[in-house]
Design a protein around this motif. Structure first.
Motif, PDB file in Angstrom:
ATOM      1  N   TYR A 167       1.611   5.028 -17.157  1.00 48.63           N
ATOM      2  CA  TYR A 167       2.118   5.710 -15.980  1.00 48.63           C
ATOM      3  C   TYR A 167       1.392   6.755 -15.278  1.00 48.63           C
ATOM      4  CZ  TYR A 167       6.742   3.984 -17.991  1.00 48.63           C
ATOM      5  OH  TYR A 167       7.622   3.192 -18.617  1.00 48.63           O
ATOM      6  N   MET A 168       0.435   7.256 -16.044  1.00 47.89           N
ATOM      7  CA  MET A 168      -0.394   8.475 -15.344  1.00 47.89           C
ATOM      8  C   MET A 168      -1.830   7.568 -14.763  1.00 47.89           C
ATOM      9  SD  MET A 168       0.530  11.326 -16.227  1.00 47.89           S
ATOM     10  CE  MET A 168      -0.867  12.173 -15.795  1.00 47.89           C
ATOM     11  N   ARG A 169      -2.042   6.463 -15.125  1.00 48.96           N
ATOM     12  CA  ARG A 169      -2.923   5.634 -14.307  1.00 48.96           C
ATOM     13  C   ARG A 169      -2.388   5.338 -12.927  1.00 48.96           C
ATOM     14  NH1 ARG A 169      -7.256   5.031 -17.492  1.00 48.96           N
ATOM     15  NH2 ARG A 169      -6.972   4.616 -19.611  1.00 48.96           N
ATOM     16  N   ASP A 170      -1.187   5.008 -13.030  1.00 47.44           N
ATOM     17  CA  ASP A 170      -0.339   4.701 -11.633  1.00 47.44           C
ATOM     18  C   ASP A 170      -0.155   5.993 -10.888  1.00 47.44           C
ATOM     19  OD1 ASP A 170       0.228   2.150 -12.870  1.00 47.44           O
ATOM     20  OD2 ASP A 170       2.181   2.443 -13.118  1.00 47.44           O
ATOM     21  N   LEU A 171      -0.078   7.191 -11.475  1.00 50.83           N
ATOM     22  CA  LEU A 171      -0.017   8.356 -10.586  1.00 50.83           C
ATOM     23  C   LEU A 171      -1.534   8.569 -10.123  1.00 50.83           C
ATOM     24  CD1 LEU A 171       1.157  10.868  -9.951  1.00 50.83           C
ATOM     25  CD2 LEU A 171       0.642  11.855 -12.082  1.00 50.83           C
ATOM     26  N   GLU A 172      -2.520   8.388 -11.011  1.00 54.37           N
ATOM     27  CA  GLU A 172      -3.908   8.443 -10.432  1.00 54.37           C
ATOM     28  C   GLU A 172      -4.136   7.620  -9.278  1.00 54.37           C
ATOM     29  OE1 GLU A 172      -7.876   9.053 -12.710  1.00 54.37           O
ATOM     30  OE2 GLU A 172      -7.110   7.138 -12.752  1.00 54.37           O
ATOM     31  N   GLU A 173      -3.983   6.474  -9.467  1.00 52.08           N
ATOM     32  CA  GLU A 173      -3.979   5.386  -8.207  1.00 52.08           C
ATOM     33  C   GLU A 173      -3.290   5.869  -7.025  1.00 52.08           C
ATOM     34  OE1 GLU A 173      -3.102   0.759  -7.174  1.00 52.08           O
ATOM     35  OE2 GLU A 173      -2.782   1.503  -9.170  1.00 52.08           O
ATOM     36  N   LYS A 174      -1.908   6.324  -7.153  1.00 54.96           N
ATOM     37  CA  LYS A 174      -1.366   6.682  -5.937  1.00 54.96           C
ATOM     38  C   LYS A 174      -1.912   7.873  -5.143  1.00 54.96           C
ATOM     39  CE  LYS A 174       3.212   5.639  -7.456  1.00 54.96           C
ATOM     40  NZ  LYS A 174       4.928   6.049  -7.821  1.00 54.96           N
ATOM     41  N   ILE A 175      -2.395   8.865  -5.800  1.00 54.54           N
ATOM     42  CA  ILE A 175      -3.129  10.158  -5.419  1.00 54.54           C
ATOM     43  C   ILE A 175      -4.634   9.619  -4.940  1.00 54.54           C
ATOM     44  CG2 ILE A 175      -4.112  12.228  -6.182  1.00 54.54           C
ATOM     45  CD1 ILE A 175      -2.225  12.673  -8.171  1.00 54.54           C
ATOM     46  N   LEU A 176      -5.181   8.948  -5.730  1.00 55.86           N
ATOM     47  CA  LEU A 176      -6.564   8.516  -5.080  1.00 55.86           C
ATOM     48  C   LEU A 176      -6.399   7.630  -3.667  1.00 55.86           C
ATOM     49  CD1 LEU A 176      -8.891   7.590  -8.207  1.00 55.86           C
ATOM     50  CD2 LEU A 176      -8.445   9.832  -7.179  1.00 55.86           C
ATOM     51  N   ILE A 177      -5.190   6.771  -3.683  1.00 55.40           N
ATOM     52  CA  ILE A 177      -5.298   5.693  -2.686  1.00 55.40           C
ATOM     53  C   ILE A 177      -4.854   6.565  -1.235  1.00 55.40           C
ATOM     54  CG2 ILE A 177      -3.812   3.983  -1.555  1.00 55.40           C
ATOM     55  CD1 ILE A 177      -4.142   2.566  -4.025  1.00 55.40           C
ATOM     56  N   ASP A 178      -3.935   7.542  -1.730  1.00 55.96           N
ATOM     57  CA  ASP A 178      -3.358   8.549  -0.694  1.00 55.96           C
ATOM     58  C   ASP A 178      -4.768   9.236   0.203  1.00 55.96           C
ATOM     59  OD1 ASP A 178      -2.164  10.715   0.765  1.00 55.96           O
ATOM     60  OD2 ASP A 178      -0.373  10.058  -0.236  1.00 55.96           O
ATOM     61  N   VAL A 179      -5.540   9.952  -0.681  1.00 51.77           N
ATOM     62  CA  VAL A 179      -6.414  10.576  -0.181  1.00 51.77           C
ATOM     63  C   VAL A 179      -7.294   9.677   0.744  1.00 51.77           C
ATOM     64  CG1 VAL A 179      -8.938  11.664  -0.612  1.00 51.77           C
ATOM     65  CG2 VAL A 179      -6.870  12.160  -2.078  1.00 51.77           C
ATOM     66  N   VAL A 180      -8.015   8.379   0.143  1.00 52.29           N
ATOM     67  CA  VAL A 180      -8.545   7.412   1.002  1.00 52.29           C
ATOM     68  C   VAL A 180      -7.982   7.042   2.131  1.00 52.29           C
ATOM     69  CG1 VAL A 180      -9.522   5.119   0.775  1.00 52.29           C
ATOM     70  CG2 VAL A 180      -9.976   6.643  -1.071  1.00 52.29           C
ATOM     71  N   HIS A 181      -6.466   6.669   2.335  1.00 47.60           N
ATOM     72  CA  HIS A 181      -5.760   6.396   3.647  1.00 47.60           C
ATOM     73  C   HIS A 181      -5.856   7.448   4.475  1.00 47.60           C
ATOM     74  CE1 HIS A 181      -3.223   3.076   1.566  1.00 47.60           C
ATOM     75  NE2 HIS A 181      -4.259   2.657   1.756  1.00 47.60           N
ATOM     76  N   ARG A 182      -5.908   8.875   4.066  1.00 43.81           N
ATOM     77  CA  ARG A 182      -5.766   9.753   4.875  1.00 43.81           C
ATOM     78  C   ARG A 182      -7.288  10.112   5.710  1.00 43.81           C
ATOM     79  NH1 ARG A 182      -0.708  13.061   3.956  1.00 43.81           N
ATOM     80  NH2 ARG A 182       0.118  12.198   2.164  1.00 43.81           N
ATOM     81  N   ILE A 183      -8.181  10.083   5.045  1.00 43.49           N
ATOM     82  CA  ILE A 183      -9.477  10.130   5.444  1.00 43.49           C
ATOM     83  C   ILE A 183      -9.753   8.975   6.491  1.00 43.49           C
ATOM     84  CG2 ILE A 183     -11.923  10.053   4.994  1.00 43.49           C
ATOM     85  CD1 ILE A 183     -11.327  11.216   2.066  1.00 43.49           C
ATOM     86  N   LYS A 184      -9.189   7.514   6.070  1.00 45.06           N
ATOM     87  CA  LYS A 184      -9.335   6.382   6.960  1.00 45.06           C
ATOM     88  C   LYS A 184      -8.704   6.841   8.337  1.00 45.06           C
ATOM     89  CE  LYS A 184      -8.298   1.690   7.260  1.00 45.06           C
ATOM     90  NZ  LYS A 184      -7.559   0.355   6.686  1.00 45.06           N
ATOM     91  N   VAL A 185      -7.533   7.171   8.318  1.00 47.19           N
ATOM     92  CA  VAL A 185      -6.809   7.476   9.447  1.00 47.19           C
ATOM     93  C   VAL A 185      -7.442   8.665  10.325  1.00 47.19           C
ATOM     94  CG1 VAL A 185      -4.650   8.366  10.704  1.00 47.19           C
ATOM     95  CG2 VAL A 185      -4.716   6.817   8.558  1.00 47.19           C
ATOM     96  N   ASN A 186      -8.036   9.722   9.653  1.00 46.54           N
ATOM     97  CA  ASN A 186      -8.781  10.720  10.281  1.00 46.54           C
ATOM     98  C   ASN A 186     -10.030  10.044  10.924  1.00 46.54           C
ATOM     99  OD1 ASN A 186      -9.254  13.549  10.368  1.00 46.54           O
ATOM    100  ND2 ASN A 186     -11.197  13.051   9.087  1.00 46.54           N
ATOM    101  N   ASN A 187     -10.772   9.188  10.537  1.00 46.78           N
ATOM    102  CA  ASN A 187     -12.055   8.792  11.299  1.00 46.78           C
ATOM    103  C   ASN A 187     -11.298   7.797  12.463  1.00 46.78           C
ATOM    104  OD1 ASN A 187     -14.487   7.373  11.081  1.00 46.78           O
ATOM    105  ND2 ASN A 187     -13.606   5.317  11.113  1.00 46.78           N
TER     106      ASN A 187
END
Length: 386
Positions: free
Chosen positions: A17-37
């Motif tokens: 469950y904690m690894r799933d949480l980590e994945e959500k948070i990390l992917i969220d950061v990457v997606h926002r940076i991608k849109v930002n670009n």
């Protein structure tokens, strides 16, 4: 009450469950940076970033609350079911000595203790999730940054690098993903600035809680069975300091003085998967004789050469755990590079690195005559990444 392998398995679902949480948070950061670009207008880019600062913090809270609901349910399952199963295993000792065994459902004192430690464990996991952040390397020094601040800094940095032309998006996103994958989400102690991987912190929290209950049950059973002796469990690849006492019989004072019961580095301490059980002289039979223990310890410490180094079983296991951790990081990197729209060259290079580590892992395990535990790698829930 529990075998070492059972103790190790108990927190696995919560780790997932904690690894799933980590994945959500990390992917969220990457997606926002991608849109930002993808927003090329300087004004629009600034408006996007301002909006994301507050939105990201709200989303992080939602991710955490959702995870806490399922981890709370799993804690209930562990302490309500697993503890009862382990407790009932000692019933045979009562039958052998003619003592009365109190069924778990009728043991109000034990249930009260379990309830208290269960809530304590839930609170500690809640504290871990509330102090999550990322490890950032600043001028060669590791600095731990809260999750919301991390996104703020990364969006600003990415915008400056890409819009100013000082770095390409591929370079910017690759550097960010390396930082995210290497550190993962961390639980930060703001009083001293230290941190620990959040998944590891939660596992240690659960095992500590279970060990507290196990220790209480063992002491209570010993008193009711009128014995002052205990047998400590044995397991392969134990750390050297624990090899000295595992598998042997001790009284309570010796458990504390020799086995370090009650200390972080001793029996039932941090990352210890040993247990101890009431031992009744004249009735109980040892699992291993002194001669068997001596031979098993000799086998454990026979060194095997791989490359230019020699390894005992414990040393080999430690290296395998590091390789498994490295592969989880590499798999995470591949996933994030794909999510971030990184260049195909960067994705291919990441896959090649992962494949090389996987092959080395297989060769090492074969040479050391140890089983591969790839379930530790695939516990990240990322599925096939190649």
């Amino acid at each position: 009450m529990f075998t070492p392998s059972e103790l190790e398995r108990i927190p696995k679902q919560i780790e997932r469950y904690m690894r799933d949480l980590e994945e959500k948070i990390l992917i969220d950061v990457v997606h926002r940076i991608k849109v930002n670009n993808e927003i090329t207008s300087t004004g629009d880019n600034l408006l996007y970033r301002l909006k994301q600062y507050g939105q990201y913090e709200q989303d992080i809270k939602k991710y955490i609350q959702s995870t806490l609901k399922i981890t709370d349910a799993e804690i209930d399952n562990i302490f309500n079911n697993a503890i009862e199963v382990g407790y009932t295993r000692d019933k045979s000792l009562y039958e052998a000595t003619g003592k009365q065994f109190i069924e778990y459902k009728n043991n109000a004192e034990l249930q009260q203790l379990v309830s208290a430690i269960k809530q304590q464990t839930k609170n500690e996991i809640r504290n871990i999730t509330q102090t999550t952040g990322f490890m950032v390397n600043m001028n060669g020094k590791k600095v731990y940054t809260p999750a919301s601040q991390y996104l703020h800094d990364k969006l600003d940095k990415a915008a400056y690098e890409v819009l100013s032309g000082s770095f390409s998006y591929d370079k910017s996103i690759k550097d960010t993903i390396k930082e995210l994958a290497d550190g993962g989400i961390r639980s930060i102690d703001y009083s001293n600035g230290r941190s620990i991987n959040a998944v590891t912190a939660v596992r240690m929290c659960v095992v500590t809680g279970v060990n507290q209950v196990v220790g209480h049950i063992t002491q209570s059973n010993a008193e009711k069975l009128d014995t002052e002796h205990f047998e400590v469990s044995w397991h392969g690849t134990a750390r050297p300091s624990h090899q000295l006492w595992q598998g042997k019989v001790f009284n309570k004072k010796e458990l504390e003085e020799i086995c370090g019961l009650g200390t972080p580095g001793g029996l039932l301490g941090v990352n210890c998967y040993h247990s101890y059980y009431p031992f009744i002289l004249g009735i109980s039979k040892r699992s291993y004789t002194d001669e068997q223990l001596e031979q098993m310890q000799a086998d454990e410490n026979t060194k095997i050469k791989f490359g230019d180094k020699e390894y005992t079983k414990y040393e080999a296991t430690q290296r395998m755990r590091k390789m498994e951790s490295q592969m989880r990081t590499q798999r995470k990197t591949i996933k994030l590079l794909k999510e971030g729209g990184a260049s195909q060259d960067d994705i291919i290079n990441a896959k090649v690195a992962y494949q090389a580590t996987s092959q080395q892992y297989a060769k090492f395990a074969d040479k050391m005559q140890l089983p591969m535990e790839r379930q530790r790698i695939y516990a990240d829930g990322l599925g096939r990444v190649m």
